[in-house]
Design a protein around this motif. Structure first.
Motif, PDB file in Angstrom:
ATOM      1  N   LEU A 140       0.493   3.340 -10.879  1.00  0.00           N
ATOM      2  CA  LEU A 140      -0.120   2.053 -11.272  1.00  0.00           C
ATOM      3  C   LEU A 140      -0.964   1.771 -12.038  1.00  0.00           C
ATOM      4  N   GLU A 141      -1.542   2.657 -12.470  1.00  0.00           N
ATOM      5  CA  GLU A 141      -2.823   3.167 -13.159  1.00  0.00           C
ATOM      6  C   GLU A 141      -4.236   2.308 -11.968  1.00  0.00           C
ATOM      7  N   THR A 142      -4.334   2.327 -10.944  1.00  0.00           N
ATOM      8  CA  THR A 142      -4.874   1.332 -10.723  1.00  0.00           C
ATOM      9  C   THR A 142      -5.718   2.306  -9.042  1.00  0.00           C
ATOM     10  N   ASP A 143      -6.489   1.724  -8.336  1.00  0.00           N
ATOM     11  CA  ASP A 143      -7.403   2.648  -7.475  1.00  0.00           C
ATOM     12  C   ASP A 143      -7.235   1.871  -5.623  1.00  0.00           C
ATOM     13  N   GLN A 144      -5.922   0.740  -6.196  1.00  0.00           N
ATOM     14  CA  GLN A 144      -5.702   0.172  -4.853  1.00  0.00           C
ATOM     15  C   GLN A 144      -5.091  -1.150  -5.178  1.00  0.00           C
ATOM     16  N   VAL A 145      -3.183  -1.344  -3.341  1.00  0.00           N
ATOM     17  CA  VAL A 145      -3.142  -1.255  -3.330  1.00  0.00           C
ATOM     18  C   VAL A 145      -2.316  -2.254  -2.518  1.00  0.00           C
ATOM     19  N   ALA A 146      -1.471  -2.489  -2.292  1.00  0.00           N
ATOM     20  CA  ALA A 146      -1.049  -3.356  -0.682  1.00  0.00           C
ATOM     21  C   ALA A 146       0.443  -2.686  -0.411  1.00  0.00           C
ATOM     22  N   PHE A 147       0.875  -2.488   0.717  1.00  0.00           N
ATOM     23  CA  PHE A 147       1.902  -1.595   1.042  1.00  0.00           C
ATOM     24  C   PHE A 147       1.726  -1.783   2.559  1.00  0.00           C
ATOM     25  N   GLN A 148       3.063  -1.566   3.087  1.00  0.00           N
ATOM     26  CA  GLN A 148       3.478  -1.022   4.385  1.00  0.00           C
ATOM     27  C   GLN A 148       2.930  -0.337   5.045  1.00  0.00           C
ATOM     28  N   SER A 149       1.878  -0.821   6.007  1.00  0.00           N
ATOM     29  CA  SER A 149       1.049   1.107   6.459  1.00  0.00           C
ATOM     30  C   SER A 149       1.689   1.470   7.019  1.00  0.00           C
ATOM     31  N   CYS A 150       2.684   0.554   8.173  1.00  0.00           N
ATOM     32  CA  CYS A 150       3.956   1.643   9.146  1.00  0.00           C
ATOM     33  C   CYS A 150       5.299   1.091   8.463  1.00  0.00           C
ATOM     34  N   PRO A 151       5.605   2.124   7.626  1.00  0.00           N
ATOM     35  CA  PRO A 151       6.955   1.860   6.951  1.00  0.00           C
ATOM     36  C   PRO A 151       8.535   1.577   7.963  1.00  0.00           C
ATOM     37  N   THR A 152       9.117   0.831   7.587  1.00  0.00           N
ATOM     38  CA  THR A 152      10.407   0.623   8.777  1.00  0.00           C
ATOM     39  C   THR A 152      11.638   1.551   8.189  1.00  0.00           C
ATOM     40  N   PHE A 153      12.682   1.708   8.506  1.00  0.00           N
ATOM     41  CA  PHE A 153      13.984   2.635   8.212  1.00  0.00           C
ATOM     42  C   PHE A 153      14.588   2.192   8.403  1.00  0.00           C
ATOM     43  N   ARG A 154      15.693   1.550   7.930  1.00  0.00           N
ATOM     44  CA  ARG A 154      17.232   1.098   8.277  1.00  0.00           C
ATOM     45  C   ARG A 154      18.134   1.715   7.258  1.00  0.00           C
ATOM     46  N   CYS A 155      18.981   1.789   8.516  1.00  0.00           N
ATOM     47  CA  CYS A 155      20.161   2.443   8.845  1.00  0.00           C
ATOM     48  C   CYS A 155      21.599   1.457   8.944  1.00  0.00           C
TER      49      CYS A 155
END
Length: 164
Positions: A140-155
Motif C-alpha cells: 500500500l506504500e504507507t506506514d499506517q493502516v487500519a486492520f482487524q487486530s484479532c482476526p476472525t475465522f469462518r468455516c
C-alpha cells in the motif's frame, strides 16, 4: 456564518452534505477524502514467502487438524459429517440453519485457541502482524493502516447458517 460544502464519497459518486440531507440521509462523518490511486481500487492477490508466513501450518495446528490438511475442504470432512449427524439426531426436526456458528467445530476451535493453545495463537498473531507490517504496508506504500487486530475465522458448514 460561512458554509463549506465537503464532498462525501458514496458508492462511487461525490455528494455534498446538503445533497445527502435533501435525500434524507445522514452522515456521521463528513470529510474530504481523496480517491485512492486507481491501482488500489481493484482486488489483487499478493505473492509472499509461505515459509516466512506459514498461515496454513499455523491454522492447521490451531484447529487440531493433521499436517497437510486441506483447509479449503474442512466443510466436507468427517468431523463435519459427525457434527451434522449429531445435530440432526438431537434437533427434533430443526433445520440445519439453526446449528449456526456456535455448533461449528472449527469456529469454536479457532475462538478457543488463545486458552487451549496460547503458544500457537501467539505464533499466529505474530505472523499475522509481521505480514501486515512487511507485506501489506509495503504494497500500500504507507506506514499506517487500519486492520482487524484479532482476526476472525469462518468455516461454513453445508446447508447451515452463516457464521457471524
Amino acid at each position: 456564518a460561512k458554509r463549506t460544502q465537503m464532498p462525501i464519497e458514496v458508492h462511487g459518486r461525490d455528494e455534498t452534505k446538503e445533497t445527502l440531507a435533501r435525500r434524507g440521509r445522514k452522515s456521521r462523518h463528513v470529510a474530504a477524502a481523496a480517491q485512492p490511486p486507481q491501482r488500489f481500487q481493484r482486488q489483487e492477490t499478493l505473492k509472499f514467502d509461505v515459509s516466512k508466513y506459514p498461515f496454513r501450518e499455523l491454522l492447521t495446528s490451531m484447529l487440531d487438524e493433521p499436517d497437510g490438511t486441506d483447509l479449503g475442504s474442512l466443510h466436507g470432512s468427517a468431523k463435519t459429517q459427525e457434527v451434522l449427524a449429531f445435530f440432526e439426531s438431537q434437533s427434533h426436526g430443526k433445520a440445519r440453519e439453526a446449528l449456526g456458528p456456535r455448533g461449528n467445530p472449527w469456529n469454536r476451535l479457532f475462538q478457543s485457541c488463545p486458552q487451549r493453545k496460547p503458544a500457537a495463537y501467539t505464533a499466529f498473531l505474530r505472523t499475522y502482524y509481521d505480514f501486515v507490517r512487511c507485506i501489506v504496508l509495503e504494497h500500500l506504500e504507507t506506514d499506517q493502516v487500519a486492520f482487524q487486530s484479532c482476526p476472525t475465522f469462518r468455516c461454513h458448514l453445508p446447508n447451515c447458517g452463516a457464521p457471524g
